[in-house]
Design a protein around this motif. Sequence first.
Motif: not given
Length: 250
Positions: A204-216
């Motif tokens: 669930i945490l992997a879909t967090d907006e902060l995580v996704r933005t940093a991953s991009a």
Amino acid sequence: MTSDDLPAVPDAEDSLPQRAGRLAGWAARTGVSLGRRLPGVENATESLRVVERQVLSGLRKRLDEVDDPYVVALSAASSGSEPDGAGEVVLAAEPLRAAMKELLDRSVAFDRDRAREYLYATVLRALTPDEARILAVLSDGDAYPAVDVVARGERILLRNASTVGKAAGVILPDEVPSYLTRLAGLGLVDITADDPALSSQYEILATDELVRTASATAKRVKLVRHTVRLSRFGARFWAACDPAASTRIR
């Protein structure tokens, strides 16, 4: 509001965390009472703000001024007096040296209880309201997932993203990574290896907006899993400052 609704003046022998807990607990309970008595949310909210300012003003002054050795040293220098009633006169040009002397003098005069109170007061003064919320959630003993977003070459794009902020209902969810980093720096939380029992929560945490933005922001990234818990020191600190531990207002 009657005189019975107001908190009594704290006993001199009470520790600062005890006084802080009673005042915070009283303010919370009073807020509920005001919300029920006054018609309209706006009036209740404004009344609560007034009450909070009145009740916490004395505590804030003690936290921010009285126990701060630098403030004590500056006050003594400006008045030409001695901060501890004995010793050398503090010079206005040497506030840092005077503040260090104040701390050293206190290390001689303090007993274990007073030294512990001073430590907790210093930590309490450094916390933000959102960080207090996180500690309150962690105080139940539950663990929460956290991840670092790491790019190739072990370059950290995001550190300590976690779901604990959402659980705590923080005001600034985007700052949860900074909050956890600060709390870990203060020794209040432990950020350890991943916990297999939290596997679904990591997903669930992997879909967090902060995580996704940093991953991009990078082509190849990995999520390094961690676990967030209240530390042993954090548990002792919370036990001393927990507003819910006060059953009544003196």
